[in-house]
Design an enzyme around this catalytic site. Structure first.
Site, PDB file in Angstrom:
ATOM      1  N   VAL A 127       0.843  -1.202   0.000  1.00  0.00           N
ATOM      2  CA  VAL A 127       0.000   0.000   0.000  1.00  0.00           C
ATOM      3  C   VAL A 127       0.880   1.255   0.000  1.00  0.00           C
ATOM      4  CG1 VAL A 127      -1.755   1.310   1.258  1.00  0.00           C
ATOM      5  CG2 VAL A 127      -1.940  -1.177   1.099  1.00  0.00           C
ATOM      6  N   ALA A 185       2.173   1.713  -3.478  1.00  0.00           N
ATOM      7  CA  ALA A 185       1.138   2.262  -4.356  1.00  0.00           C
ATOM      8  C   ALA A 185       0.980   3.762  -4.126  1.00  0.00           C
ATOM      9  CB  ALA A 185      -0.195   1.553  -4.107  1.00  0.00           C
ATOM     10  N   TYR A 186       1.089   4.177  -2.864  1.00  0.00           N
ATOM     11  CA  TYR A 186       0.990   5.611  -2.532  1.00  0.00           C
ATOM     12  C   TYR A 186       2.141   6.379  -3.181  1.00  0.00           C
ATOM     13  CZ  TYR A 186       1.401   9.856   0.316  1.00  0.00           C
ATOM     14  OH  TYR A 186       1.531  11.165   0.738  1.00  0.00           O
ATOM     15  N   VAL A 187       3.350   5.882  -3.011  1.00  0.00           N
ATOM     16  CA  VAL A 187       4.528   6.579  -3.562  1.00  0.00           C
ATOM     17  C   VAL A 187       4.428   6.661  -5.088  1.00  0.00           C
ATOM     18  CG1 VAL A 187       7.040   6.436  -3.847  1.00  0.00           C
ATOM     19  CG2 VAL A 187       6.003   5.979  -1.606  1.00  0.00           C
ATOM     20  N   LYS A 194       1.694   9.289  -6.011  1.00  0.00           N
ATOM     21  CA  LYS A 194       2.124  10.675  -5.825  1.00  0.00           C
ATOM     22  C   LYS A 194       3.123  11.072  -6.922  1.00  0.00           C
ATOM     23  CE  LYS A 194       0.908  13.034  -2.755  1.00  0.00           C
ATOM     24  NZ  LYS A 194      -0.333  13.877  -2.785  1.00  0.00           N
TER      25      LYS A 194
END
Ligand SMILES: NC(=O)c1ccc[n+]([C@@H]2O[C@H](COP(=O)([O-])OP(=O)(O)OC[C@H]3O[C@@H](n4cnc5c(N)ncnc54)[C@H](OP(=O)(O)O)[C@@H]3O)[C@@H](O)[C@H]2O)c1
Length: 221
Positions: free
Chosen positions: A127, A130-132, A135
């Site tokens: 997760v 996926a965030y990095v 962004k």
């Protein structure tokens, strides 16, 4: 100035709305939950209800029309999964850029995150990875829009709810660290006032330089 803030009930956004309203600007808070209307009004913002994961570009363009700037301060947040990192942190940021462009609103401030250009490490939790990626993809999309948008990407370190100090460390690259949401909001205001910040990607952590001075120095290099 009329400033449209995506993620208008977020912790940074509410602080930004208070600062803008206090100095006579007109913040508009884009929120998806009508229960948040009173909170954003109390912060001095005009509420506009829209779900950034469901809206069409036409619907969002209507909300953005007439603004002097847009700020992307939304995020899927802790507890969300990989899919919503993509639908909010990447896709909603891109939708806001499309809408700003269609509405003829050139100024776009992105609340990104420190270090995302390096991508997730090989052992990163899925997760977080996926965030990095989301962004970075949102920032890459914005960086490709210099003909249509006057963008600035602000990349804070770990956010805290500590009271702001009014002093920070701000530069294209800074050592990892924390920064208060109060100080992030104050830096966003200073960036809105600084056309020289256009086209810059700036990392932000707590530090010793007064915000006005830090923004002027980061934009002079
Ligand atoms: N946490 C950190 O340490 C850190 C570090 C660097 C950068 N950042 C970035 O900074 C951003 C802002 O931080 P923050 O603390 O202010 O975040 P926050 O309080 O979690 O605010 C994010 C806002 O986005 C809104 N949102 C989510 N999905 C939406 C949708 N589909 N349509 C409209 N709005 C939607 C949320 O609304 P709801 O209340 O309706 O869910 C929430 O109000 C983060 O999202 C993150 O990307 C965070």
């Amino acid at each position: 100035m009329r400033i449209v803030i995506a993620g208008g009930h977020g912790k940074i956004a509410l602080r930004l709305e208070r600062l803008l309203a206090a100095r006579g600007d007109s913040p508009v808070a884009l929120i998806r939950n009508p229960d948040h209307i009173d909170d954003v009004r109390a912060a001095g913002a005009e509420p506009a209800v829209i779900d950034l994961e469901a809206a069409t570009v036409t619907e969002l363009t209507e909300k953005v029309m007439g603004a002097d700037a847009v700020v992307f301060a939304a995020g899927a947040g802790p507890g969300s999964g990989e899919l919503r990192k993509d639908t909010v942190d990447r896709a909603a940021a891109k939708l806001l850029a499309d809408a700003a462009s269609l509405a003829g609103v050139r100024r776009y401030l992105m609340v990104s995150a420190i270090g995302v250009d390096a991508g997730p490490g090989p052992d990163a939790e899925p997760v977080w990875a996926a965030y990095v990626r989301a962004k970075k993809a949102a920032d890459d999309d914005l960086r490709d829009r210099s003909l249509e948008l006057d963008w600035t990407i602000l990349r804070p370190g770990r956010l805290t709810d500590d009271p702001g100090t009014g002093s920070v460390r701000l530069a294209p690259e800074v050592p990892r660290g924390a920064v208060s949401r109060d100080d992030v909001a104050a830096v966003l205001v200073a960036l809105l006032d600084s056309p020289a910040s256009t086209g810059r990607v700036l990392e932000l952590v707590g530090g010793d330089t007064p915000i006005a001075e830090a923004v002027a120095a980061a934009c002079a290099e």
